[in-house]
Write a protein that holds these residues in place. Structure first.
Motif, PDB file in Angstrom:
ATOM      1  N   LYS A 124       0.835  -1.196   0.000  1.00 55.52           N
ATOM      2  CA  LYS A 124       0.000   0.000   0.000  1.00 55.52           C
ATOM      3  C   LYS A 124       0.870   1.245   0.000  1.00 55.52           C
ATOM      4  N   ILE A 125       0.383   2.279  -0.685  1.00 54.99           N
ATOM      5  CA  ILE A 125       1.113   3.547  -0.684  1.00 54.99           C
ATOM      6  C   ILE A 125       0.269   4.605   0.002  1.00 54.99           C
ATOM      7  N   ASN A 126       0.942   5.625   0.481  1.00 54.89           N
ATOM      8  CA  ASN A 126       0.243   6.701   1.189  1.00 54.89           C
ATOM      9  C   ASN A 126       0.014   7.889   0.265  1.00 54.89           C
ATOM     10  N   LEU A 127      -0.347   9.006   0.868  1.00 54.53           N
ATOM     11  CA  LEU A 127      -0.632  10.225   0.116  1.00 54.53           C
ATOM     12  C   LEU A 127       0.549  10.672  -0.730  1.00 54.53           C
ATOM     13  N   TYR A 128       1.744  10.422  -0.230  1.00 54.87           N
ATOM     14  CA  TYR A 128       2.945  10.890  -0.922  1.00 54.87           C
ATOM     15  C   TYR A 128       3.466   9.867  -1.926  1.00 54.87           C
ATOM     16  N   GLY A 129       2.739   8.799  -2.157  1.00 55.75           N
ATOM     17  CA  GLY A 129       3.165   7.794  -3.117  1.00 55.75           C
ATOM     18  C   GLY A 129       4.316   6.953  -2.625  1.00 55.75           C
ATOM     19  N   GLU A 130       4.337   6.657  -1.358  1.00 51.03           N
ATOM     20  CA  GLU A 130       5.441   5.883  -0.803  1.00 51.03           C
ATOM     21  C   GLU A 130       4.892   4.814   0.139  1.00 51.03           C
ATOM     22  N   ALA A 131       5.569   3.682   0.126  1.00 48.90           N
ATOM     23  CA  ALA A 131       5.163   2.587   1.010  1.00 48.90           C
ATOM     24  C   ALA A 131       6.012   2.659   2.267  1.00 48.90           C
ATOM     25  N   ALA A 132       5.622   3.560   3.147  1.00 47.85           N
ATOM     26  CA  ALA A 132       6.430   3.782   4.341  1.00 47.85           C
ATOM     27  C   ALA A 132       6.252   2.664   5.355  1.00 47.85           C
ATOM     28  N   GLY A 133       5.163   1.946   5.248  1.00 52.80           N
ATOM     29  CA  GLY A 133       4.906   0.905   6.235  1.00 52.80           C
ATOM     30  C   GLY A 133       5.572  -0.401   5.867  1.00 52.80           C
ATOM     31  N   GLU A 134       4.889  -1.161   5.056  1.00 51.42           N
ATOM     32  CA  GLU A 134       5.429  -2.466   4.695  1.00 51.42           C
ATOM     33  C   GLU A 134       5.499  -2.601   3.180  1.00 51.42           C
ATOM     34  N   LYS A 135       6.396  -3.454   2.764  1.00 50.14           N
ATOM     35  CA  LYS A 135       6.515  -3.757   1.337  1.00 50.14           C
ATOM     36  C   LYS A 135       6.428  -5.270   1.166  1.00 50.14           C
ATOM     37  N   PHE A 136       5.790  -5.657   0.077  1.00 45.78           N
ATOM     38  CA  PHE A 136       5.669  -7.085  -0.221  1.00 45.78           C
ATOM     39  C   PHE A 136       6.276  -7.361  -1.589  1.00 45.78           C
ATOM     40  N   TYR A 137       6.983  -8.479  -1.662  1.00 45.78           N
ATOM     41  CA  TYR A 137       7.715  -8.796  -2.890  1.00 45.78           C
ATOM     42  C   TYR A 137       7.337 -10.176  -3.401  1.00 45.78           C
ATOM     43  N   MET A 138       7.475 -10.315  -4.714  1.00 50.54           N
ATOM     44  CA  MET A 138       7.411 -11.642  -5.314  1.00 50.54           C
ATOM     45  C   MET A 138       8.848 -12.113  -5.507  1.00 50.54           C
ATOM     46  N   GLY A 139       9.041 -13.356  -5.374  1.00 48.15           N
ATOM     47  CA  GLY A 139      10.390 -13.854  -5.592  1.00 48.15           C
ATOM     48  C   GLY A 139      11.095 -14.149  -4.298  1.00 48.15           C
ATOM     49  N   PRO A 140      12.375 -14.249  -4.291  1.00 50.47           N
ATOM     50  CA  PRO A 140      13.255 -13.909  -5.411  1.00 50.47           C
ATOM     51  C   PRO A 140      13.360 -15.027  -6.443  1.00 50.47           C
ATOM     52  N   VAL A 141      13.634 -14.607  -7.664  1.00 45.43           N
ATOM     53  CA  VAL A 141      13.857 -15.547  -8.757  1.00 45.43           C
ATOM     54  C   VAL A 141      15.331 -15.507  -9.097  1.00 45.43           C
ATOM     55  N   LEU A 142      15.951 -16.677  -9.095  1.00 48.71           N
ATOM     56  CA  LEU A 142      17.382 -16.750  -9.393  1.00 48.71           C
ATOM     57  C   LEU A 142      17.572 -16.815 -10.901  1.00 48.71           C
ATOM     58  N   LEU A 143      18.363 -15.891 -11.435  1.00 51.21           N
ATOM     59  CA  LEU A 143      18.510 -15.787 -12.889  1.00 51.21           C
ATOM     60  C   LEU A 143      19.978 -15.767 -13.278  1.00 51.21           C
ATOM     61  N   ASN A 144      20.236 -16.328 -14.472  1.00 49.88           N
ATOM     62  CA  ASN A 144      21.576 -16.174 -15.048  1.00 49.88           C
ATOM     63  C   ASN A 144      21.689 -14.790 -15.657  1.00 49.88           C
ATOM     64  N   THR A 145      22.820 -14.197 -15.490  1.00 49.27           N
ATOM     65  CA  THR A 145      22.965 -12.820 -15.946  1.00 49.27           C
ATOM     66  C   THR A 145      24.414 -12.530 -16.297  1.00 49.27           C
ATOM     67  N   LEU A 146      24.588 -11.503 -17.084  1.00 50.29           N
ATOM     68  CA  LEU A 146      25.928 -10.959 -17.312  1.00 50.29           C
ATOM     69  C   LEU A 146      25.997  -9.644 -16.551  1.00 50.29           C
ATOM     70  N   VAL A 147      26.951  -9.541 -15.668  1.00 52.25           N
ATOM     71  CA  VAL A 147      27.022  -8.365 -14.792  1.00 52.25           C
ATOM     72  C   VAL A 147      28.138  -7.450 -15.260  1.00 52.25           C
TER      73      VAL A 147
END
Lengths: 321, 199
Positions: free
Chosen positions: B40-63
């Motif tokens: 959820k975001i507040n009036l200022y467009g920020e999730a100051a309380g809690e954040k929820f994520y999907m994942g993590p997904v482990l991926l092959n990558t070139l760094v």
């Protein structure tokens, strides 16, 4: 080789006498409490040049040290008040988080290695933090002022209620002893207005709101440790910005200026030499035992005294033949 | 009608790229995406309380790492770092498609039946990538490396020669090879993924 002398460090009196700009403190005659007071730095020599050992005072074993109050004490008052009175906190990830405050731009090693508690694993500063810096010291002449820095005669006396010679004990009252009072003379301070620039940094505006509300509530009050020094602090306005750069983090910043009505009593040689620091009232006279050969003295003797004993042991008396 | 860049050619490059990234280079990162409904975001467009994520997904990558920088800011000596993560597009998208199914011949991580490539993950600005115990916020996504200059998602068949399902169908030529995520370092405690503060 015979004329060579070993260098000897100069005494405070010698330093004082060879410095023409430094004048000895001579209290005005008739001034209450200062008529016979002399500078203790002059080894008890009075204005008339006579050495008076009664004026030899020392700060040795004295818990009250010569008073000095510098800019550091003023700066510390802010940190103390922030950490112990305002105690700003924010909610971060569901946990109440204390907001650290530190003086801006410390040494690199100190802030990265020693004070790294507000940094994450890689060393990036974690929000929220409050930093402050003193940006100006302005003299405030509207309250009071010394007449001349070389003659800080404007002093205030603070009496010490009890000391080693005047203990809190009914024994003195029963024996009709007059307590010995010690006083400390403190020079008139320099009243200054100190300006500090504060920057509050948080991740979120919501966190910032809470800190600003707390700071605003504490404005116009006396900041500092009650047991030490307190200074009136005022905050007039707050400027909040949200920084969002292209390849950087979002950062909420609020900057404001805090004006602190402080004062300074520097710990300088100038003040040490030319001001009174400590004085005592005359309370008791101690006479050692004296004996004479006969009372009343009928014989005209040039020296009727036989001897002077200090250990009060009659067995040790020796009559003069 | 296109002459080169058929799906057979694309498959060759896909297999070579996967072998290179997963078996030879073997650089990996973990990809987090926000759960938009739950965060959820507040009036200022920020999730100051809690954040929820999907994942993590482990991926092959070139760094592609840049040097650490330590800028002097109002708060003192800070830390910053920018990293570029390059993904094989077929590793992220096309879940369940034929070219992402495992053949049970060793061309997979597990070789389990029914599994395959394609994380069904669309990288976007604001996503979080974890790499070497550091978290990086994606501030740019680039997907413009096209094999033989063609993107089969936009065939633009307008004439009869290139009509769909015909020999000249342009949707069967070329490929979008990569997705490149440009990211910068972000404080771990802001994300709330791991405990970063102990006082």
């Amino acid at each position: 080789m015979a004329d060579q002398k070993t260098p000897r460090p100069k005494t405070q009196r010698e330093i004082l006498l060879q410095t023409s700009s430094q004048q000895t403190y001579i209290p005005p005659r008739g001034a209450p409490g200062f008529s016979q007071t002399v500078n203790p730095n002059l080894d008890g020599v009075g204005p008339d040049g006579v050495n008076n050992r009664g004026n030899h005072v020392s700060f040795r074993d004295d818990k009250t040290k010569p008073f000095a109050l510098g800019l550091k004490e003023n700066d510390e008052a802010i940190v103390y008040y922030m950490e112990n009175v305002i105690k700003p906190t924010v909610m971060q990830n569901g946990v109440e988080q204390k907001v650290p405050i530190y003086y801006g731009s410390p040494e690199r090693w100190a802030q990265v290695q020693k004070e790294g508690f507000y940094r994450d694993l890689k060393g990036k500063i974690m929000m929220p933090v409050i930093t402050y810096k003193r940006v100006s010291v302005e003299k405030n002449r509207s309250i009071a002022n010394k007449i001349d820095a070389n003659y800080p005669n404007n002093v205030q006396l603070f009496q010490k209620p009890y000391n080693v010679k005047n203990q809190y004990d009914n024994f003195n009252i029963l024996n009709n002893r007059i307590p010995k009072k010690e006083s400390y003379a403190v020079v008139m301070p320099d009243y200054v207005t100190l300006t500090y620039d504060f920057i509050i940094s948080t991740y979120y505006v919501e966190q910032m709101n809470k800190i600003v509300e707390a700071m605003n509530y504490a404005s116009d009050s006396y900041w500092g440790n009650k047991e030490r020094f307190q200074f009136n602090a005022r905050i007039d306005s707050y400027a909040t910005t949200v920084e969002l750069v292209t390849a950087g983090n979002r950062l909420v910043k609020t900057s404001f200026s805090l004006k602190l009505n402080g004062y300074l009593i520097p710990d300088t040689i100038q003040k040490e030499l030319s001001s009174v620091k400590k004085l005592s009232n005359a309370t008791q006279l101690i006479f050692n035992m004296e004996t004479v050969s006969q009372i009343p003295e009928t014989k005209t003797s040039p020296d009727p005294r036989l001897s002077i004993h200090s250990n009060n042991n009659p067995a040790s008396f020796v009559d003069k033949v | 009608m296109a002459l080169f860049g058929t799906q057979r050619d694309v498959s060759l490059f896909r297999h070579m790229s996967r072998e290179l990234m997963s078996d030879i280079i073997t650089e990996q990162c973990a990809y987090y995406k926000y759960k938009l409904e739950e965060t959820k975001i507040n009036l200022y467009g920020e999730a100051a309380g809690e954040k929820f994520y999907m994942g993590p997904v482990l991926l092959n990558t070139l760094v592609e790492r840049t040097d650490n920088v330590y800028p002097e800011t109002d708060l003192g000596t800070d830390y910053d770092k920018e990293i570029q993560f390059s993904f094989l597009r077929d590793d992220l998208l096309g879940a369940g498609k034929e070219f992402n199914k495992f053949d049970n011949k060793g061309n997979s991580y597990t070789g389990l039946p029914g599994t395959g490539y394609g994380a069904d993950l669309v990288p976007d600005v604001g996503d979080i990538i974890m790499y070497n115990e550091g978290y990086y916020e994606v501030h740019g996504v680039v997907a413009n490396q096209y094999f033989v200059g063609k993107n089969p998602d936009y065939p633009n068949n307008v004439n009869t020669i290139n009509k769909p399902n015909g020999p000249g169908d342009l949707s069967a030529y070329g490929s979008s090879i990569s997705i490149i995520c440009k990211a910068h370092y972000v404080q771990a405690d802001k994300l709330g993924l791991t405990q970063a503060r102990y006082v």
